[in-house]
Design a protein around this motif. Structure first.
Motif, mmCIF file in Angstrom:
data_model
loop_
_atom_site.group_PDB
_atom_site.id
_atom_site.type_symbol
_atom_site.label_atom_id
_atom_site.label_comp_id
_atom_site.label_asym_id
_atom_site.label_seq_id
_atom_site.Cartn_x
_atom_site.Cartn_y
_atom_site.Cartn_z
ATOM 1 N N ALA A 41 17.496 48.023 25.264
ATOM 2 C CA ALA A 41 16.974 47.534 24.136
ATOM 3 C C ALA A 41 17.584 46.104 23.755
ATOM 4 C CB ALA A 41 17.069 48.414 22.847
ATOM 5 N N GLY A 42 18.521 45.830 24.309
ATOM 6 C CA GLY A 42 19.184 44.408 24.080
ATOM 7 C C GLY A 42 18.321 43.398 24.832
ATOM 8 N N ILE A 43 17.443 43.577 25.689
ATOM 9 C CA ILE A 43 16.842 42.664 26.520
ATOM 10 C C ILE A 43 15.623 42.450 25.550
ATOM 11 C CG2 ILE A 43 15.508 42.424 28.331
ATOM 12 C CD1 ILE A 43 17.004 44.049 30.062
ATOM 13 N N PRO A 44 15.359 41.186 25.069
ATOM 14 C CA PRO A 44 14.372 40.967 24.057
ATOM 15 C C PRO A 44 12.905 40.689 24.637
ATOM 16 C CG PRO A 44 15.492 39.115 24.378
ATOM 17 C CD PRO A 44 16.289 40.132 25.146
ATOM 18 N N SER A 50 5.765 33.377 24.149
ATOM 19 C CA SER A 50 5.985 32.460 25.523
ATOM 20 C C SER A 50 7.600 32.297 25.553
ATOM 21 C CB SER A 50 5.283 31.490 25.742
ATOM 22 O OG SER A 50 5.606 30.449 24.823
ATOM 23 N N ALA A 51 8.163 32.225 24.647
ATOM 24 C CA ALA A 51 9.670 31.937 24.342
ATOM 25 C C ALA A 51 10.322 32.918 25.159
ATOM 26 C CB ALA A 51 10.350 31.558 22.939
ATOM 27 N N TYR A 52 9.990 34.279 24.999
ATOM 28 C CA TYR A 52 10.732 35.381 25.720
ATOM 29 C C TYR A 52 10.223 35.437 27.199
ATOM 30 C CZ TYR A 52 12.082 36.379 20.929
ATOM 31 O OH TYR A 52 12.774 36.194 19.649
ATOM 32 N N ALA A 53 9.933 34.596 27.653
ATOM 33 C CA ALA A 53 9.141 34.694 29.222
ATOM 34 C C ALA A 53 10.251 35.198 30.111
ATOM 35 C CB ALA A 53 8.569 33.430 29.670
ATOM 36 N N GLU A 57 10.887 39.061 32.372
ATOM 37 C CA GLU A 57 11.140 39.197 33.618
ATOM 38 C C GLU A 57 12.311 40.160 33.793
ATOM 39 O OE1 GLU A 57 11.622 35.475 35.855
ATOM 40 O OE2 GLU A 57 9.465 34.645 35.487
ATOM 41 N N ARG A 58 13.448 40.024 32.803
ATOM 42 C CA ARG A 58 14.212 40.709 33.239
ATOM 43 C C ARG A 58 14.389 42.192 33.062
ATOM 44 N NH1 ARG A 58 19.528 40.611 29.849
ATOM 45 N NH2 ARG A 58 18.406 39.419 28.061
ATOM 46 N N ALA A 59 13.518 42.526 31.934
ATOM 47 C CA ALA A 59 13.299 43.934 31.663
ATOM 48 C C ALA A 59 12.745 44.663 32.470
ATOM 49 C CB ALA A 59 12.380 44.022 30.153
ATOM 50 N N PRO A 60 11.451 44.183 33.278
ATOM 51 C CA PRO A 60 11.045 45.392 34.463
ATOM 52 C C PRO A 60 11.882 45.194 35.510
ATOM 53 C CG PRO A 60 9.830 43.091 34.289
ATOM 54 C CD PRO A 60 10.702 43.288 32.797
ATOM 55 N N GLY A 61 12.757 44.148 35.782
ATOM 56 C CA GLY A 61 13.594 44.414 36.776
ATOM 57 C C GLY A 61 14.936 45.466 36.392
ATOM 58 N N VAL A 107 7.975 44.712 23.639
ATOM 59 C CA VAL A 107 8.204 45.242 22.099
ATOM 60 C C VAL A 107 7.249 44.045 21.445
ATOM 61 C CG1 VAL A 107 10.394 46.022 22.829
ATOM 62 C CG2 VAL A 107 10.288 43.823 22.077
ATOM 63 N N GLN A 108 7.382 44.594 19.862
ATOM 64 C CA GLN A 108 6.815 43.444 18.902
ATOM 65 C C GLN A 108 7.880 42.378 18.732
ATOM 66 O OE1 GLN A 108 3.991 43.519 16.362
ATOM 67 N NE2 GLN A 108 3.129 44.645 18.173
ATOM 68 N N PRO A 109 7.541 41.392 18.125
ATOM 69 C CA PRO A 109 8.184 40.203 17.760
ATOM 70 C C PRO A 109 9.019 40.809 16.796
ATOM 71 C CG PRO A 109 5.977 39.318 17.848
ATOM 72 C CD PRO A 109 5.705 40.978 18.319
ATOM 73 N N PRO A 110 10.562 40.025 16.417
ATOM 74 C CA PRO A 110 11.057 40.706 15.573
ATOM 75 C C PRO A 110 11.052 40.070 14.259
ATOM 76 C CG PRO A 110 12.401 39.066 16.814
ATOM 77 C CD PRO A 110 10.921 39.132 17.292
ATOM 78 N N GLU A 111 10.332 39.003 14.060
ATOM 79 C CA GLU A 111 10.174 38.541 12.673
ATOM 80 C C GLU A 111 9.536 39.480 11.650
ATOM 81 O OE1 GLU A 111 10.326 35.157 15.772
ATOM 82 O OE2 GLU A 111 9.056 37.171 15.580
#
Length: 474
Positions: A41-44, A50-53, A57-61, A107-111
């Motif tokens: 869950a620490g992977i945003p 698009s800022a989280y692109a 990539e990191r989360a599915p890996g 996940v949803q945006p955190p705002e």
């Protein structure tokens, strides 16, 4: 955190002997399981921005690596036109059924960030809860299913039945590309039915099984007036204000009784039978408790229906956002050039999303006042309503598992939300889906301070172990 592993509930059935080693392995890994959820869950992995692109990539890996460590085979990232899906399988039980396990890692945006009590992507334990974006929807429920697969393979070297997993990265943006992927990979995804780690229980106080969900149809529209923002003193009263026009269009979506005014909107909607309404009335629901949970001053909705009937079995049209003009600090006297609105409709059986969108577009165009221009932008976020048949073997097995685990008969409930991929699994693969999640509806999903009850991580692990064993042996 191992102390939070739940003890047997009063009246609970003992763990079947064949599962004792699996449950013991999960119990011994309780702290490690929670630590994995904190890391995951620490992977945003916010799919909508698009800022989280890089994180998308990191989360599915990370998830693929965890499946490999669990002992799953054929683990791969399946590319789509958007974010990849994660696939894995174990097919070493040729005489047993095959289930396809589904979940999502986005996940949803955190705002709004200022409303979080803890950083949304620094998962934080507070008491018996883990706070962070995505811990309940859907990383906690998804991850526990993987942990159960790993416990079976480490304890017995095999699973009790054949399992395929498909974890997507676009559920929070309407599973925009998963339908095409499912169609392309239909042969590889062949199974007897789907078990979804997405969804949730109705209440933390009662075990429940969600057996239906509403569909969805979404669109945005914009209202344009002058070519640029103008001085509201010089031009106000001489030109139509786009915000006024947008507000009128929004207000015109419902009548005074809360009924949607779009012509033909209710075509195909079936009324609940007296037996269904009576069954809903018997559920342990309190409007007062619901208001306490939500902080709203009163319930509101379509006249003639109870709160649960409105939430689970009636269609809606909801404004999710309305903006335009000046919204900064202080005042700025402008007549804005444009206004914007986001709408979603929740749908029930008998409604077709494309048909509803056509009718909504026609209604907005017919109601647009003179002096402004309307543009409508449909979304790909669509899906039909879903219901699992009462005699489905997965439903029967899940009800028994919950009864055995909690020592009381679970409630069978509906879901006001939507999981569009359920319709895809049914229409493309011919598969029904069992919703088997241990998130709870009050855990602030899609909102600040989302949390997951840590005890549910462990309850969910034991329940998934019992379910897979029951499906193989019953």
């Amino acid at each position: 955190m191992a102390a939070l592993w739940p003890g047997p509930r009063p009246g609970a059935a003992p763990v079947p002997g064949a599962l004792e080693a699996v449950v013991q392995a999960l119990r011994e890994r309780a702290d490690a399981s929670l630590a994995e959820l904190v890391e995951f869950a620490g992977i945003p992995s916010v799919s909508a921005q698009s800022a989280y692109a890089p994180d998308m990539e990191r989360a599915p890996g990370w998830l693929a690596e965890r499946l490999n460590r669990a002992g799953m085979e054929g683990v791969a990232l399946w590319p789509t036109a958007g974010h990849p899906a994660v696939y894995g399988q174990w097919l070493g039980a040729p005489e047993a059924p095959t289930v396809l396990v589904y979940g999502h890692y986005d996940v949803q945006p955190p705002e709004p960030l200022e409303l979080w009590n803890t950083p949304p992507f620094t998962p934080t334990v507070v008491g018996d809860r883990l706070y962070g974006r995505g811990v309940s929807d859907d990383k906690g429920p998804l991850l526990l299913s993987v942990q159960v697969l790993g416990a079976f393979l480490s304890a017995h070297g095999r699973l009790p039945l054949n399992v395929k997993v498909l974890f997507e990265g676009e559920e929070e943006i309407g599973s925009a590309h998963l339908g095409d992927l499912v169609a392309q990979r239909a042969a590889e995804l062949k199974a007897d039915f789907v078990i979804s780690a997405d969804g949730g229980m109705w209440s933390a106080d009662f075990p429940s099984l969600t057996v239906s969900g509403r569909g969805i149809a979404a669109l945005d529209f914009s209202v344009y007036g002058p070519a640029r923002d103008l001085h509201s003193g010089r031009h106000g009263g001489a030109l139509h204000n786009p915000l006024h026009a947008a507000a009128a269009l929004v207000a015109g979506l419902h009548d005074a009784a809360g009924r949607v005014t779009v012509p033909g909107f209710y075509d195909g909607v079936r009324e609940l039978s007296s037996e269904q309404r009576a069954a809903l009335a018997r559920l342990p629901h309190s409007d007062a408790a619901y208001l306490d949970l939500t902080g709203a001053p009163d319930v509101y909705g379509e006249a003639g229906y109870s709160t649960l009937e409105r939430q689970w079995h009636r269609p809606t049209a909801e404004v999710n956002g309305l903006w335009g003009g000046y919204t900064g600090e202080g005042g700025k006297t402008v007549l804005p050039a444009e206004a914007h609105v986001k709408l979603t409709c929740r749908l029930v059986p008998g409604q077709d999303p494309d048909d509803v969108l056509d009718k909504l577009r026609a209604h907005l165009r017919a109601q647009t006042p003179p002096g402004v221009r309307l543009e409508v932008h449909p979304s790909d976020h669509t899906g039909r309503a879903y219901a699992l048949a009462a005699d489905h073997p997965g439903r029967r097995a899940a009800l028994k598992v919950l009864r055995d685990l909690y020592g009381q008969s679970p409630l069978e409930v509906g879901m006001g939300g939507s999981i569009p991929i359920l319709d895809t699994f049914r229409s493309v693969l011919g598969l029904e889906t069992l919703l088997f999640s241990f998130a709870v509806g009050d855990e602030n999903i899609h909102a600040p301070n989302e949390f997951f009850r840590i005890g549910r991580l462990y309850e969910g692990q034991e329940a998934w172990a019992r379910l897979l064993w029951a499906l193989a042996n019953d």
